[in-house]
Motif scaffolding. Structure first.
Motif, PDB file in Angstrom:
ATOM      1  N   PRO A 249       0.808  -1.225   0.000  1.00 44.54           N
ATOM      2  CA  PRO A 249       0.000   0.000   0.000  1.00 44.54           C
ATOM      3  C   PRO A 249       0.845   1.281   0.000  1.00 44.54           C
ATOM      4  CG  PRO A 249      -0.066  -1.079   2.169  1.00 44.54           C
ATOM      5  CD  PRO A 249       0.738  -1.962   1.265  1.00 44.54           C
ATOM      6  N   HIS A 250       2.145   1.126   0.156  1.00 38.65           N
ATOM      7  CA  HIS A 250       3.017   2.300   0.203  1.00 38.65           C
ATOM      8  C   HIS A 250       3.606   2.529  -1.183  1.00 38.65           C
ATOM      9  CE1 HIS A 250       2.775   2.348   4.611  1.00 38.65           C
ATOM     10  NE2 HIS A 250       2.733   1.037   4.478  1.00 38.65           N
ATOM     11  N   ARG A 251       4.005   3.760  -1.437  1.00 36.56           N
ATOM     12  CA  ARG A 251       4.494   4.063  -2.775  1.00 36.56           C
ATOM     13  C   ARG A 251       5.977   4.423  -2.719  1.00 36.56           C
ATOM     14  NH1 ARG A 251       1.225   7.967  -6.832  1.00 36.56           N
ATOM     15  NH2 ARG A 251       2.632   7.712  -8.592  1.00 36.56           N
ATOM     16  N   PHE A 252       6.754   3.897  -3.653  1.00 39.61           N
ATOM     17  CA  PHE A 252       8.183   4.186  -3.737  1.00 39.61           C
ATOM     18  C   PHE A 252       8.398   4.762  -5.131  1.00 39.61           C
ATOM     19  CE2 PHE A 252       7.445   0.855  -0.707  1.00 39.61           C
ATOM     20  CZ  PHE A 252       8.257   1.189   0.371  1.00 39.61           C
ATOM     21  N   ALA A 253       8.562   6.082  -5.211  1.00 37.15           N
ATOM     22  CA  ALA A 253       8.598   6.735  -6.521  1.00 37.15           C
ATOM     23  C   ALA A 253      10.018   7.138  -6.867  1.00 37.15           C
ATOM     24  CB  ALA A 253       7.686   7.965  -6.509  1.00 37.15           C
ATOM     25  N   ARG A 254      10.560   6.509  -7.914  1.00 39.93           N
ATOM     26  CA  ARG A 254      11.912   6.897  -8.350  1.00 39.93           C
ATOM     27  C   ARG A 254      11.775   8.098  -9.274  1.00 39.93           C
ATOM     28  NH1 ARG A 254      15.767   6.637 -11.948  1.00 39.93           N
ATOM     29  NH2 ARG A 254      14.601   5.518 -13.531  1.00 39.93           N
ATOM     30  N   MET A 255      11.854   9.266  -8.676  1.00 42.46           N
ATOM     31  CA  MET A 255      11.604  10.493  -9.439  1.00 42.46           C
ATOM     32  C   MET A 255      12.375  11.637  -8.818  1.00 42.46           C
ATOM     33  SD  MET A 255       7.519  10.649 -10.091  1.00 42.46           S
ATOM     34  CE  MET A 255       7.223  12.078 -11.082  1.00 42.46           C
ATOM     35  N   ASP A 256      12.621  12.655  -9.614  1.00 35.97           N
ATOM     36  CA  ASP A 256      13.120  13.916  -9.095  1.00 35.97           C
ATOM     37  C   ASP A 256      12.041  14.511  -8.180  1.00 35.97           C
ATOM     38  OD1 ASP A 256      14.897  16.478  -9.554  1.00 35.97           O
ATOM     39  OD2 ASP A 256      12.816  17.071  -9.809  1.00 35.97           O
ATOM     40  N   THR A 257      12.447  15.055  -7.039  1.00 30.41           N
ATOM     41  CA  THR A 257      11.458  15.555  -6.079  1.00 30.41           C
ATOM     42  C   THR A 257      10.545  16.616  -6.694  1.00 30.41           C
ATOM     43  OG1 THR A 257      12.691  14.996  -4.094  1.00 30.41           O
ATOM     44  CG2 THR A 257      11.218  16.883  -3.928  1.00 30.41           C
ATOM     45  N   PHE A 258      11.117  17.589  -7.416  1.00 28.52           N
ATOM     46  CA  PHE A 258      10.262  18.637  -7.991  1.00 28.52           C
ATOM     47  C   PHE A 258       9.298  18.055  -9.030  1.00 28.52           C
ATOM     48  CE2 PHE A 258      13.434  21.747  -6.352  1.00 28.52           C
ATOM     49  CZ  PHE A 258      12.537  22.503  -5.611  1.00 28.52           C
ATOM     50  N   ASP A 259       9.754  17.056  -9.770  1.00 30.11           N
ATOM     51  CA  ASP A 259       8.841  16.411 -10.728  1.00 30.11           C
ATOM     52  C   ASP A 259       7.695  15.750  -9.983  1.00 30.11           C
ATOM     53  OD1 ASP A 259      10.254  17.200 -12.886  1.00 30.11           O
ATOM     54  OD2 ASP A 259      11.264  15.276 -13.226  1.00 30.11           O
ATOM     55  N   PHE A 260       8.020  15.078  -8.856  1.00 27.71           N
ATOM     56  CA  PHE A 260       6.947  14.425  -8.106  1.00 27.71           C
ATOM     57  C   PHE A 260       5.978  15.471  -7.553  1.00 27.71           C
ATOM     58  CE2 PHE A 260       4.592  12.760  -4.624  1.00 27.71           C
ATOM     59  CZ  PHE A 260       4.154  11.535  -5.118  1.00 27.71           C
ATOM     60  N   LEU A 261       6.510  16.586  -7.037  1.00 26.90           N
ATOM     61  CA  LEU A 261       5.618  17.610  -6.468  1.00 26.90           C
ATOM     62  C   LEU A 261       4.670  18.154  -7.551  1.00 26.90           C
ATOM     63  CD1 LEU A 261       8.181  19.484  -4.150  1.00 26.90           C
ATOM     64  CD2 LEU A 261       6.407  17.851  -3.447  1.00 26.90           C
TER      65      LEU A 261
END
Ligand SMILES: C[S@@+](CC[C@H](N)C(=O)[O-])C[C@H]1O[C@@H](n2cnc3c(N)ncnc32)[C@H](O)[C@@H]1O
Length: 336
Positions: free
Chosen positions: A216-228
């Motif tokens: 149920p948890h998410r692990f997003a391999r992304m640049d932080t600003f892109d995720f925001l």
């Protein structure tokens, strides 16, 4: 040198070391404990001797010091002392790690497994003592992780009583997801964002070590600003957002990673995070950037990001083992 100075440092930390639940501490803190450029962190059965070559005494012989440290730390259960040398001029190493940073053989004592689990408060975390210059856990954040766990536990209890959804936590620059584990153990659904797949996999293992189903948890391999930006578009919101970026990070156009600089980008990070906060939600903002650790400086960046001074929330004092390094870390919590 440590033969005389380390026992005194341990004596100063007696209350902390005797507390029982937590197994990872800084037991020696450079100039505050009497030897500039020398730090020792204990992680359960292993200790890491950190030596800054531009600050440590020239006469210091790491092999002798490691042997002395092992003798003194053995009663705490330490069986190995590994060395992490930090060079002021890292470019002289041509991007290659110093051999001791990856050597399974410690400088003193018996070799330990590649990964070991240590207990901190209510959670277990995987650390690796010879997998490069970092270990997978920043000890200075221990009490801030406890703050996260306590704050989430209180909110989760309120939500459960109302049959409302579990608190949502966004952990940016998540590294091995230690903050996320503390939050998830306390009842949150977490999202951990980092550009490193290796660290996020380590983070997922940290969930499993705590019998937390990562699903149920998410692990997003992304640049932080892109995720925001993505979260804003998708109207995702959070009850707690953790900002604990490095001072600098080089970007990579190919991998979609922007360069990061705390001094240039912190206020914007706060601004873009604050937009995703639920009413009464909290942001925990941390830094180890020297300039932002100066009195009032982090607060100024946060106020700039929020557009006005926010409502500050009291954080626990820095743990005793880091109390002498106040100028090296700063953290503030606030509601936007
Ligand atoms: C200082 S560590 C963060 C410590 C972490 N918050 C903790 O409590 O353990 C820095 C992390 O930021 C990640 N990172 C660097 N640049 C990034 C970016 N632009 N977006 C997301 N993560 C980034 C690195 O991969 C690394 O894991």
């Amino acid at each position: 040198m440590l033969r005389d100075a380390l026992p005194k440092a341990l004596e100063r930390r007696r209350a902390l070391l005797g507390r029982g639940t937590t197994q990872a501490f800084r037991v020696f803190s450079g100039p505050a404990d009497g030897i500039d450029g020398v730090f020792i962190d204990v992680y359960g059965p292993g200790a890491v001797l950190i030596v800054y070559d531009d600050k440590a005494p020239r006469a210091l012989e790491p092999g002798l010091e490691a042997a002395a440290a092992l003798r003194i730390l053995q009663p705490l259960g330490v069986r190995a002392v590994y060395l992490k040398p930090f060079s002021k001029d890292r470019s002289s190493l041509g991007g290659v790690l110093p051999p001791t940073a990856t050597d399974p053989l410690p400088l003193a004592g018996e070799p330990l497994p590649k990964s070991i689990l240590i207990r901190e408060h209510d959670w277990l975390l995987e650390v690796r003592l010879y997998d490069g210059l970092s270990t997978g856990l920043f000890l200075d954040q221990r009490e801030n992780r406890a703050f996260v766990a306590d704050w989430i536990a209180a909110l989760a209890a309120k939500r459960r009583a109302r049959n409302a959804p579990a608190p949502a936590v966004l952990n940016t620059f998540a590294y091995t997801c230690a903050f996320s584990v503390a939050a998830a153990k306390a009842g949150a659904i977490t999202t951990s964002v980092d550009v490193s797949a290796r660290y996020l996999e380590w983070g997922e293992r940290n969930f499993s070590h705590n019998s937390l189903d990562p699903a149920p948890h998410r692990f997003a391999r992304m640049d932080t600003f892109d995720f925001l930006g993505y979260a804003r578009k998708k109207a995702l919101t959070y009850d707690l957002i953790i900002l604990d970026p490095p001072s600098f990070a080089t970007g990579s156009k190919k991998k979609g990673i922007r360069p990061w600089s705390s001094i240039a980008d912190y206020a914007r990070l706060v601004a873009e995070s604050a937009r995703l906060l639920n009413p009464q939600g909290v942001i925990l903002a941390c830094t180890n950037t020297q300039e932002l650790c100066r009195p009032g400086r982090l607060e100024r960046e946060i106020s700039k990001g929020v557009g006005r001074p926010p409502k500050w929330i009291t954080l626990p004092p820095p743990p005793t083992d880091f109390a002498h390094e106040r100028g090296r870390f700063a953290a503030r919590a606030f509601t936007a």
